[in-house]
Design a protein around this motif. Structure first.
Motif, short mmCIF file in Angstrom:
data_model
loop_
_atom_site.label_atom_id
_atom_site.label_comp_id
_atom_site.label_asym_id
_atom_site.label_seq_id
_atom_site.Cartn_x
_atom_site.Cartn_y
_atom_site.Cartn_z
N ALA A 128 42.29 44.17 40.63
CA ALA A 128 43.14 43.33 41.48
C ALA A 128 42.65 43.35 42.91
CB ALA A 128 44.58 43.82 41.43
N LEU A 129 42.72 42.20 43.56
CA LEU A 129 42.40 42.09 44.98
C LEU A 129 43.51 42.74 45.80
CD1 LEU A 129 40.57 40.84 47.21
CD2 LEU A 129 41.97 38.79 47.05
N LYS A 130 43.14 43.40 46.87
CA LYS A 130 44.12 44.06 47.73
C LYS A 130 45.18 43.08 48.21
CE LYS A 130 40.68 47.27 49.59
NZ LYS A 130 39.94 47.67 50.81
N GLY A 131 46.43 43.50 48.11
CA GLY A 131 47.51 42.73 48.69
C GLY A 131 47.89 41.46 47.97
N GLY A 132 47.51 41.32 46.69
CA GLY A 132 47.89 40.10 45.98
C GLY A 132 47.55 40.17 44.51
N GLY A 133 47.94 39.15 43.76
CA GLY A 133 47.74 39.13 42.34
C GLY A 133 46.39 38.58 41.91
N TYR A 142 36.42 42.75 49.41
CA TYR A 142 36.84 41.35 49.45
C TYR A 142 35.75 40.47 48.84
CZ TYR A 142 40.61 42.96 52.42
OH TYR A 142 41.71 43.63 52.89
N PRO A 143 36.09 39.25 48.43
CA PRO A 143 35.13 38.44 47.67
C PRO A 143 33.91 37.96 48.45
CG PRO A 143 37.39 37.74 47.22
CD PRO A 143 37.44 38.68 48.38
N PHE A 144 34.05 37.75 49.77
CA PHE A 144 32.95 37.19 50.55
C PHE A 144 32.70 38.01 51.80
CE2 PHE A 144 34.77 33.63 48.23
CZ PHE A 144 33.67 32.91 47.78
N LEU A 145 31.42 38.10 52.18
CA LEU A 145 31.03 38.68 53.46
C LEU A 145 30.22 37.64 54.22
CD1 LEU A 145 30.56 40.90 55.57
CD2 LEU A 145 28.67 41.73 54.15
N LEU A 146 30.67 37.28 55.41
CA LEU A 146 30.01 36.28 56.25
C LEU A 146 29.41 36.95 57.48
CD1 LEU A 146 31.17 32.75 57.22
CD2 LEU A 146 30.61 34.38 59.04
N LEU A 242 36.04 37.67 53.81
CA LEU A 242 36.80 36.46 53.54
C LEU A 242 37.32 36.45 52.12
CD1 LEU A 242 34.11 33.83 54.74
CD2 LEU A 242 35.80 34.99 56.18
N LYS A 243 38.36 35.64 51.90
CA LYS A 243 38.73 35.23 50.55
C LYS A 243 38.96 33.72 50.57
CE LYS A 243 43.78 35.81 50.44
NZ LYS A 243 44.91 36.40 49.68
N ALA A 244 38.68 33.06 49.45
CA ALA A 244 38.74 31.61 49.39
C ALA A 244 40.14 31.14 49.02
CB ALA A 244 37.73 31.09 48.37
N ARG A 245 40.59 30.08 49.68
CA ARG A 245 41.86 29.45 49.34
C ARG A 245 41.72 28.49 48.15
NH1 ARG A 245 45.06 27.74 54.91
NH2 ARG A 245 45.54 29.88 55.61
N ASN A 246 40.54 27.92 47.99
CA ASN A 246 40.27 27.01 46.89
C ASN A 246 38.84 27.25 46.41
OD1 ASN A 246 39.49 25.80 49.52
ND2 ASN A 246 38.73 24.11 48.25
N GLU A 247 38.40 26.51 45.42
CA GLU A 247 37.07 26.70 44.86
C GLU A 247 36.26 25.42 45.01
OE1 GLU A 247 37.96 30.06 41.46
OE2 GLU A 247 37.87 27.95 40.83
N GLY A 248 34.94 25.55 45.07
CA GLY A 248 34.10 24.38 45.19
C GLY A 248 32.65 24.76 45.41
N MET A 249 31.79 23.75 45.45
CA MET A 249 30.37 23.96 45.68
C MET A 249 30.09 24.08 47.17
SD MET A 249 29.05 24.12 42.69
CE MET A 249 27.34 24.20 43.25
N LEU A 250 29.18 24.98 47.49
CA LEU A 250 28.69 25.13 48.86
C LEU A 250 27.21 24.76 48.89
CD1 LEU A 250 30.29 28.51 49.99
CD2 LEU A 250 31.02 26.20 50.59
#
Length: 265
Positions: A128-133, A142-146, A242-250
């Motif tokens: 599980a991701l910290k602080g959420g389901g 976290y899912p992303f590092l920028l 970062l974590k993403a609010r939605n999904e898509g191609m970059l």
């Protein structure tokens, strides 16, 4: 401002793969940190303690990954073989992953000099991701590092020997307008994907490991300089999680927009 770099690390702590186009999902970039080396008890093994891992090269192939290490024959890890539940622990998170191929365990044990297990995250993550389901990969927190290229340029201006982006193992690289402006971001959009900035990324001794040779810098750089110049509430920081609010191609060249700032003046 634009997206200028993308990197996927299929096996945690090994060499990343550069992409011009990639799918950004809730778990991170597709195939990022899907594999993990652990002790027989399930505790994570990373390049912090075994810097030779950065010399392992990974190829993404249909159904798994092909692994390369200088002086050893390549070996294929096939996901369909990883069917046995196995304890996994990444920092304080304990969850179930999948073990399957003792040949791969032996291949890595020869590199690490100790007994180990190769685990696959599975078709669905058990972490599980910290602080959420939401779910999480084998990434640290976290899912992303920028990383902001302008911040790296500023750091390198203070170093006798410049370091590369690969010292910091980012997923996303952007060309910010000025150094450290990422500290000010709360919500950003890259292309069509929106991201919440969770926190600055605290750094460790892994930043001192040469990403090609696996050797640690005897001067302790760039961490030594970061300790002096980038000590924040969250620790000694470089880059943002970062974590993403939605999904898509970059796609490289996609515009970066700042939707919300952390501070208001």
């Amino acid at each position: 401002m634009q997206l200028t770099g993308m990197f996927v690390h299929p096996l945690k702590s090994t060499r990343g793969i550069a992409f011009e186009r990639a799918f950004a999902g809730k778990l991170g970039l597709l195939h990022d940190r899907e594999w993990l080396l652990v002790t027989p008890d399930g505790d994570q093994i990373t390049a912090r303690s075994h810097p030779q891992l950065v010399r392992v090269r990974v190829e993404l192939l249909p159904g798994g990954i092909l692994l390369h290490y200088e002086g050893k024959p390549p070996i294929f890890a096939m996901t369909t073989v990883f069917t046995r539940p196995h304890r996994a622990q990444v920092w304080k998170d304990v969850f179930q992953a999948w073990h399957g191929d003792q040949r791969l365990d032996a291949w890595f044990a020869a590199i690490l000099g100790q007994e180990c297990r190769l685990l696959w995250l599975g078709a669905q993550s058990g972490r599980a991701l910290k602080g959420g389901g939401e779910k999480m990969s084998f990434a640290d927190g976290y899912p992303f590092l920028l990383v902001n290229q302008a911040s790296l340029d500023d750091l390198n201006s203070q170093l006798a020997q410049p370091v590369t982006l690969r010292h910091f193992r980012p997923n996303l690289v952007v060309n910010g307008d000025y150094p450290w402006m990422e500290d000010e971001w709360q919500v950003i959009r890259i292309g069509e994907v929106e991201f919440d900035v969770m926190k600055p990324c605290a750094r460790c001794v892994l930043t001192t490991v040469n990403p090609d040779s696996g050797e640690k810098n005897p001067d302790g750089e760039p961490l030594r300089t970061l300790v002096r110049t980038r000590r924040l509430e969250e620790g000694v920081c470089f880059g943002i999680n970062l974590k993403a609010r939605n999904e898509g191609m970059l796609q490289l060249g996609a515009p970066l927009e700042i939707l919300e700032q952390r501070y208001s003046f």
